[in-house]
Design a protein around this motif. Sequence first.
Motif, PDB file in Angstrom:
ATOM      1  N   VAL A 291       4.605   8.896   2.083  1.00  0.00           N
ATOM      2  CA  VAL A 291       5.356  10.137   1.946  1.00  0.00           C
ATOM      3  C   VAL A 291       4.465  11.254   2.468  1.00  0.00           C
ATOM      4  N   GLU A 292       4.974  12.047   3.400  1.00  0.00           N
ATOM      5  CA  GLU A 292       4.177  13.129   3.989  1.00  0.00           C
ATOM      6  C   GLU A 292       4.220  14.371   3.095  1.00  0.00           C
ATOM      7  N   GLU A 293       3.706  14.206   1.890  1.00  0.00           N
ATOM      8  CA  GLU A 293       3.621  15.295   0.919  1.00  0.00           C
ATOM      9  C   GLU A 293       2.258  15.226   0.235  1.00  0.00           C
ATOM     10  N   PRO A 294       1.797  16.322  -0.342  1.00  0.00           N
ATOM     11  CA  PRO A 294       0.532  16.270  -1.069  1.00  0.00           C
ATOM     12  C   PRO A 294       0.597  15.311  -2.249  1.00  0.00           C
ATOM     13  N   SER A 295      -0.553  14.776  -2.600  1.00  0.00           N
ATOM     14  CA  SER A 295      -0.667  13.838  -3.704  1.00  0.00           C
ATOM     15  C   SER A 295      -0.225  14.482  -5.014  1.00  0.00           C
ATOM     16  N   SER A 296       0.609  13.749  -5.789  1.00  0.00           N
ATOM     17  CA  SER A 296       1.079  14.263  -7.076  1.00  0.00           C
ATOM     18  C   SER A 296       1.708  13.126  -7.870  1.00  0.00           C
ATOM     19  N   ILE A 297       1.929  13.370  -9.142  1.00  0.00           N
ATOM     20  CA  ILE A 297       2.631  12.408  -9.990  1.00  0.00           C
ATOM     21  C   ILE A 297       4.049  12.189  -9.485  1.00  0.00           C
TER      22      ILE A 297
ATOM     23  N   ASP B 187       4.815  -7.429  -5.948  1.00  0.00           N
ATOM     24  CA  ASP B 187       4.337  -7.599  -7.330  1.00  0.00           C
ATOM     25  C   ASP B 187       3.023  -6.870  -7.604  1.00  0.00           C
ATOM     26  N   ALA B 188       2.468  -6.157  -6.612  1.00  0.00           N
ATOM     27  CA  ALA B 188       1.245  -5.384  -6.836  1.00  0.00           C
ATOM     28  C   ALA B 188       1.158  -4.284  -5.785  1.00  0.00           C
ATOM     29  N   ILE B 189       0.824  -3.068  -6.231  1.00  0.00           N
ATOM     30  CA  ILE B 189       0.774  -1.909  -5.322  1.00  0.00           C
ATOM     31  C   ILE B 189      -0.559  -1.193  -5.486  1.00  0.00           C
ATOM     32  N   TYR B 190      -1.206  -0.915  -4.358  1.00  0.00           N
ATOM     33  CA  TYR B 190      -2.442  -0.120  -4.303  1.00  0.00           C
ATOM     34  C   TYR B 190      -2.053   1.282  -3.842  1.00  0.00           C
ATOM     35  N   PHE B 191      -2.297   2.284  -4.681  1.00  0.00           N
ATOM     36  CA  PHE B 191      -1.930   3.660  -4.381  1.00  0.00           C
ATOM     37  C   PHE B 191      -3.137   4.430  -3.856  1.00  0.00           C
ATOM     38  N   SER B 192      -2.882   5.407  -2.999  1.00  0.00           N
ATOM     39  CA  SER B 192      -3.954   6.129  -2.323  1.00  0.00           C
ATOM     40  C   SER B 192      -4.700   7.088  -3.235  1.00  0.00           C
TER      41      SER B 192
ATOM     42  N   TYR C  99       0.871  -1.177   0.000  1.00  0.00           N
ATOM     43  CA  TYR C  99       0.000   0.000   0.000  1.00  0.00           C
ATOM     44  C   TYR C  99       0.903   1.221   0.000  1.00  0.00           C
ATOM     45  N   ALA C 100       0.673   2.148  -0.924  1.00  0.00           N
ATOM     46  CA  ALA C 100       1.524   3.334  -1.064  1.00  0.00           C
ATOM     47  C   ALA C 100       0.653   4.579  -0.960  1.00  0.00           C
ATOM     48  N   SER C 101       1.041   5.507  -0.088  1.00  0.00           N
ATOM     49  CA  SER C 101       0.185   6.669   0.145  1.00  0.00           C
ATOM     50  C   SER C 101       1.007   7.913   0.414  1.00  0.00           C
ATOM     51  N   CYS C 102       0.306   9.040   0.388  1.00  0.00           N
ATOM     52  CA  CYS C 102       0.898  10.308   0.782  1.00  0.00           C
ATOM     53  C   CYS C 102       0.007  10.928   1.846  1.00  0.00           C
ATOM     54  N   LEU C 103       0.586  11.705   2.745  1.00  0.00           N
ATOM     55  CA  LEU C 103      -0.151  12.323   3.852  1.00  0.00           C
ATOM     56  C   LEU C 103      -0.922  11.277   4.649  1.00  0.00           C
ATOM     57  N   GLY C 104      -0.321  10.104   4.814  1.00  0.00           N
ATOM     58  CA  GLY C 104      -1.021   9.014   5.479  1.00  0.00           C
ATOM     59  C   GLY C 104      -1.324   9.273   6.934  1.00  0.00           C
ATOM     60  N   VAL C 105      -0.471  10.025   7.625  1.00  0.00           N
ATOM     61  CA  VAL C 105      -0.677  10.262   9.052  1.00  0.00           C
ATOM     62  C   VAL C 105      -1.856  11.191   9.271  1.00  0.00           C
TER      63      VAL C 105
ATOM     64  N   THR D  45       8.455   8.682  -6.389  1.00  0.00           N
ATOM     65  CA  THR D  45       9.196   8.444  -5.150  1.00  0.00           C
ATOM     66  C   THR D  45       8.737   7.175  -4.453  1.00  0.00           C
ATOM     67  N   LEU D  46       7.429   7.003  -4.345  1.00  0.00           N
ATOM     68  CA  LEU D  46       6.892   5.839  -3.656  1.00  0.00           C
ATOM     69  C   LEU D  46       7.282   4.539  -4.353  1.00  0.00           C
ATOM     70  N   LEU D  47       7.193   4.513  -5.673  1.00  0.00           N
ATOM     71  CA  LEU D  47       7.563   3.300  -6.401  1.00  0.00           C
ATOM     72  C   LEU D  47       9.031   2.954  -6.178  1.00  0.00           C
ATOM     73  N   ARG D  48       9.896   3.940  -6.306  1.00  0.00           N
ATOM     74  CA  ARG D  48      11.328   3.687  -6.119  1.00  0.00           C
ATOM     75  C   ARG D  48      11.616   3.144  -4.726  1.00  0.00           C
ATOM     76  N   ARG D  49      11.007   3.752  -3.717  1.00  0.00           N
ATOM     77  CA  ARG D  49      11.244   3.312  -2.344  1.00  0.00           C
ATOM     78  C   ARG D  49      10.758   1.891  -2.122  1.00  0.00           C
ATOM     79  N   LEU D  50       9.560   1.598  -2.611  1.00  0.00           N
ATOM     80  CA  LEU D  50       9.002   0.270  -2.381  1.00  0.00           C
ATOM     81  C   LEU D  50       9.820  -0.819  -3.057  1.00  0.00           C
ATOM     82  N   LEU D  51      10.170  -0.614  -4.302  1.00  0.00           N
ATOM     83  CA  LEU D  51      10.889  -1.661  -5.027  1.00  0.00           C
ATOM     84  C   LEU D  51      12.323  -1.809  -4.546  1.00  0.00           C
TER      85      LEU D  51
END
Length: 332
Positions: free
Chosen positions: A222-228, A246-251, A188-194, A233-239
């Motif tokens: 990532v504690e940043e506003p949602s953006s492309i 092998d599968a990612i659900y984005f916020s 699960y990959a998100s921004c501003l999750g907290v 960043t999220l993909l690079r960190r996760l992989l």
Amino acid sequence: MKGTGKGVTLAEVARHAGVSSMTVSRALNRPDIVTAQVRERVQAAVDALGYIPNRMAGTLAGGGPVRLLPMVLPTLHHSVYVPFLEGVQRGLTQPGWQLAIDLTEYDPQREWRAAQQFLSLRPDVMVLAGTDHDPRVLPALRRFGVRIIEVMDARPDPADLLIGYDHAQAGTMAARHLIERGYRHLAYASCLGVGDARNARRMQAFRAEAERCGVPCAAENVEEPSSIEVGVTLLRRLLTREPGVDAIYFSNDDVAAGALFECLRQGLSVPGRVAILGHNDMSISAHVHPALSTVATPREEIGAEVARRLNAPTLKGGLVTFPCELRPRQTT
């Protein structure tokens, strides 16, 4: 539907501070012409009593009925709330409604400040996003007799009227979709999750369903506003951290699109190397290549229901929920 709450009066603030009503008015409206000591006494009285000035009385005396519709929303950084606002605007048939919007960027302090500003205009009703608020907001609205419409969430005990969808159900739906498609290491990959409680509920449900099915599930935020850019960043960190994912659900869909673009840049097959699932079914989703699978949310329907309730002679409280829909496309 008119609110009946009176709130604290200027005279009560003056008595509490030990000054005249005129001095209180000057301290609040022309603080430069009173001493610092007086300003502090008046502000202490304002804070202690919960006083909120009636700015509408000063600006619209003698005018016709005011139908202000204040909305305190998280952000307009991306287009998630645009269909909701369009649903409200198109659906209002009663004359005189005027939308007013303030943004919190998921900061409870900013929500409280926005509520204070709107309360100074003495609205009949206020629209709030979600059901998790600064603890001062709901008591203040009730004290002034303001009807509360919460949107974009669902819980069994609404504060007044709640119109939205179940974020936990969406998270569970997303996990089941990916597992049924044969993926065996989710993330699960998100921004501003907290700060975003609704996002947190989706993540918890997604991970719980994966655990129930015996599938490992990582998470990255990532504690940043949602953006492309955040999606990259999220993909690079996760992989990097979880190479077996092998599968990612984005916020959100714009974040998922950023991850998709980064996969294409790196030559990673989607969904061969990694499947990508978005959330909200924004306009970009069906038009990228490969087309983005996503969880479609009923944002316009929620806005239209807000309008329908406001058009009625009496605003009734309760819970109204709309279903989400899994829209599988090429990325899963």
